[in-house]
Design a protein around this motif. Sequence first.
Motif, PDB file in Angstrom:
ATOM      1  N   GLU A 360      64.834  10.880  41.378  1.00  0.00           N
ATOM      2  CA  GLU A 360      65.371  11.142  40.043  1.00  0.00           C
ATOM      3  C   GLU A 360      66.321  10.038  39.606  1.00  0.00           C
ATOM      4  OE1 GLU A 360      66.993  15.044  39.678  1.00  0.00           O
ATOM      5  OE2 GLU A 360      65.275  15.994  40.643  1.00  0.00           O
ATOM      6  N   GLU A 361      67.029   9.419  40.553  1.00  0.00           N
ATOM      7  CA  GLU A 361      67.906   8.319  40.196  1.00  0.00           C
ATOM      8  C   GLU A 361      67.110   7.140  39.649  1.00  0.00           C
ATOM      9  OE1 GLU A 361      67.844   9.875  43.043  1.00  0.00           O
ATOM     10  OE2 GLU A 361      69.732  11.003  43.031  1.00  0.00           O
ATOM     11  N   GLN A 362      65.896   6.955  40.153  1.00  0.00           N
ATOM     12  CA  GLN A 362      65.053   5.871  39.650  1.00  0.00           C
ATOM     13  C   GLN A 362      64.513   6.169  38.253  1.00  0.00           C
ATOM     14  OE1 GLN A 362      62.419   6.000  43.184  1.00  0.00           O
ATOM     15  NE2 GLN A 362      62.887   3.830  43.478  1.00  0.00           N
ATOM     16  N   ARG A 364      66.047   7.685  35.791  1.00  0.00           N
ATOM     17  CA  ARG A 364      67.098   7.462  34.783  1.00  0.00           C
ATOM     18  C   ARG A 364      66.744   8.170  33.467  1.00  0.00           C
ATOM     19  NH1 ARG A 364      67.435   1.432  33.945  1.00  0.00           N
ATOM     20  NH2 ARG A 364      65.300   1.441  34.762  1.00  0.00           N
TER      21      ARG A 364
END
Length: 457
Positions: A360-362, A364
Amino acid sequence: MTATETAPLAGNSVAPRAHPVSVARCYRFELVKLMSQWRIRLLVLACWIAPALFVAAVSQQSTLPTDTLFGRWMHATGWAGPLVVLGFSGTWALPLLTSVVAGDVFAAEDRLGTWRHLLVAVRSPRRIFAAKGLASLTVILSMLVGLAASGAVGGLLAVGNRPLVGLDGHLLSSSHAAAEVFLAWACVIAPTLALAGIGLIGSVALGRSPMGLLLPVLAALVMQLAQMLPLPVAVRMALPGYAFIAWNGLFTGPQQAGPLLIGIAVSLVWALVATAIAYLLFLRRDFTNLTQDTSGRRAVTAGFLPLAVLAGATVAVVGLATPSMGSGIDQPKVQRSLATAFAHLYRMQTDELNRPAVAEEQLRVSAACDKGGDRTADEGAGNDWRCVVTWHLPGVQAAGTAVYQLDITADGRYVADGDGPKEVNGYFLVHTSHGDAPNPLWQFDGNVELLHTSPKG
């Protein structure tokens, strides 16, 4: 009225004093009386059987109650069924059950004209009130437990013990979902007790009048209407009925526990005050006058005016404690909630389509939302919210976008309806290696935290 003496025995100059019957014996007697009524037995049986049959039947249908919270997941997990039953119970079933039990427990003696016999047998109005209150509470709780257990059994037998998708799109494991489901059912005990206390007031103050029996239902309808109106958050949370819907916050990450705890606290205060009012009214009744089975206008005033004062006091306290005198729904909260849910569900769709996993951090993920165009403030409930979600994939320069139409209710719950592109949220099914499956991004439920904002989860 409180004590009698037996006739003197032969050869004794002092008669022994007759002691009141114990609360335990009175309680057993009142419980047997309640359970001997055919309508009570029928309702208890229905609470333990009907939810299981309903959940099992609906879970096998091709169409689901998608307008009901968690209704769209009844094909996916057995833990969605008891939550659908909980939503229905908080709106209709529990108010009706409290009316039939607590709203009639004292009025039945007025209809039958048995007060004098009961007072002579027990010799203590205080113990009569305690026994009747405990007996009605026992029956109501047995019905509530039946609704919860039956709904869970029906869902598990029909669908199975599978993970549940929360209101922010994150996946709850089977054990976690089970714990949250039963915790949600436990949380509605407090507002049920508040309605039961109101029912006791009606049963004591109004006697044979059918209004005493209907009072909990009418109170629940008024509170439900208040929840649908664009009232400030503090006003909504200050009503005991708010706990019937605040359990939604248990299924987000992090949990939105603040509104739920406030709703439970308010409900318990209402339950205690309403029961105390009913107790005082019962002690002041004139049981020697057979033509007057209630305390008339004075009893109604003494019974319901304090509840109005209590409502104003709880609104003031909650308003000062939160503080939140607005709708609690604004643009930043909506955007954060939608982006969080989309990120969780995008990963779920990725797994269904066997695409390369992505964190999920990727992704964005961000969302840009607007309500009703430039001339309308971007806040408050309504079905005119339009949002554009943007995300990024590793190794891909162009950002992905998807459009959603949001219908947000006054309690913060919303339904996000996908409006393209068709490869992401344009169809309700996705083609997987195992066949067609529901598209998690096509349409989904979400929840806006009304009291305060929380970090993205």
